[in-house]
Design an enzyme around this catalytic site. Structure first.
Site, mmCIF file in Angstrom:
data_model
loop_
_atom_site.group_PDB
_atom_site.id
_atom_site.type_symbol
_atom_site.label_atom_id
_atom_site.label_comp_id
_atom_site.label_asym_id
_atom_site.label_seq_id
_atom_site.Cartn_x
_atom_site.Cartn_y
_atom_site.Cartn_z
ATOM 1 N N ASP A 40 0.826 -1.206 0.000
ATOM 2 C CA ASP A 40 0.000 0.000 0.000
ATOM 3 C C ASP A 40 0.862 1.258 0.000
ATOM 4 O O ASP A 40 2.030 1.226 0.379
ATOM 5 C CB ASP A 40 -0.863 0.035 1.267
ATOM 6 C CG ASP A 40 -2.012 -0.958 1.223
ATOM 7 O OD1 ASP A 40 -2.079 -1.756 0.270
ATOM 8 O OD2 ASP A 40 -2.829 -0.935 2.157
ATOM 9 N N HIS A 91 -5.796 2.798 -3.854
ATOM 10 C CA HIS A 91 -5.819 2.979 -2.394
ATOM 11 C C HIS A 91 -6.764 4.161 -2.158
ATOM 12 O O HIS A 91 -7.904 3.962 -1.802
ATOM 13 C CB HIS A 91 -4.384 3.232 -1.903
ATOM 14 C CG HIS A 91 -4.182 2.953 -0.447
ATOM 15 N ND1 HIS A 91 -4.871 1.988 0.248
ATOM 16 C CD2 HIS A 91 -3.337 3.521 0.483
ATOM 17 C CE1 HIS A 91 -4.471 1.970 1.515
ATOM 18 N NE2 HIS A 91 -3.537 2.898 1.685
ATOM 19 N N HIS A 182 3.934 -2.292 3.144
ATOM 20 C CA HIS A 182 4.009 -0.953 2.536
ATOM 21 C C HIS A 182 5.369 -0.790 1.875
ATOM 22 O O HIS A 182 6.391 -0.988 2.550
ATOM 23 C CB HIS A 182 3.823 0.122 3.614
ATOM 24 C CG HIS A 182 2.493 0.029 4.316
ATOM 25 N ND1 HIS A 182 2.244 -0.898 5.303
ATOM 26 C CD2 HIS A 182 1.344 0.714 4.133
ATOM 27 C CE1 HIS A 182 0.993 -0.756 5.713
ATOM 28 N NE2 HIS A 182 0.418 0.213 5.018
HETATM 29 NI NI NI Z 1 -2.347 3.118 3.455
#
Ligand code: NI
Length: 215
Positions: A40, A91, A182
């Protein structure tokens, strides 16, 4: 003579049946365990490309849920994600909690991001992972996008200890899980590549989330 022929035919039939059963059994045991690794908050100018190289070396396809504003800043990195055969999802445009926005503002976050994806890749994504996993139920109907959450969250953004992240994932994950990471941190990228090495060794095959969801 006829009896001999019948015996031979019977034996052939048995051998055929036996080999078929063995082959089917082998196919079942040799079927790989699937798992998906997802990232993400990218594209990230420092770490995404390092990650992409590592994924390519390991022949792994991942899923990236991108921020629209970052796509506009770093379109070339998004092109590389696309060229690497990875799946791109939405996202949000900025890293905001969509459930705190009006429906119109939340829709704009989704639409602007998908437009940014389209500008780079020539196609829109069907998949969304809203920031904080907070979605608006009525948007489901409006966007017709598929919401993708996760099964394993090692909270990689809270630590710079890659070993701890690796440990949290490999001790928890199971077949068909979706792992959340991430690509915005050095430690997360290092952890991701180690996680892949360990799980591939255990017989896992990394797939993009659409392959898990469509099954
Ligand atoms: Ni995020």
């Amino acid at each position: 003579m006829t009896v001999l022929l019948l015996v031979i035919m019977g034996m052939c039939g048995f051998v055929w049946y036996f080999s078929k059963t063995v082959t089917q059994a082998m196919e079942v045991t040799m079927e790989t365990k699937k798992i998906a690794i997802t990232f993400d908050d990218g594209p990230n100018p420092e770490y995404t490309e390092v990650l992409l190289e590592g994924l390519q070396e390991r022949n792994v396809h991942a899923t990236f849920f991108l921020l629209g504003a970052e796509i506009e800043k770093y379109p070339k990195i998004v092109q590389k994600i696309e060229a690497g055969g990875h799946l791109i999802g939405v996202h949000a445009y900025e890293h905001v909690n969509l459930s705190n926005l009006t429906d119109a503002a939340a829709m704009e976050q989704v639409d602007k991001t998908n437009e940014a994806i389209y500008q780079v890749t020539g196609k829109r994504s069907e998949y969304i992972r809203p920031p904080y996993g907070c979605w608006k139920c009525n948007l489901d109907y409006e966007t017709k996008m598929i919401e993708v959450l996760w099964d394993v969250d090692p909270l990689d953004w809270k630590t710079d200890n890659a070993d701890a992240v690796v440990e949290r994932v490999v001790t928890k994950c199971q077949e068909n899980d979706i792992i959340l990471l991430h690509d915005a941190y050095d430690s997360s990228v290092k952890a991701a590549l180690r996680i892949i090495d360990i799980l591939q060794e255990q017989g896992y095959e990394f797939v993009t989330v659409d392959e898990l969801i469509l099954e």
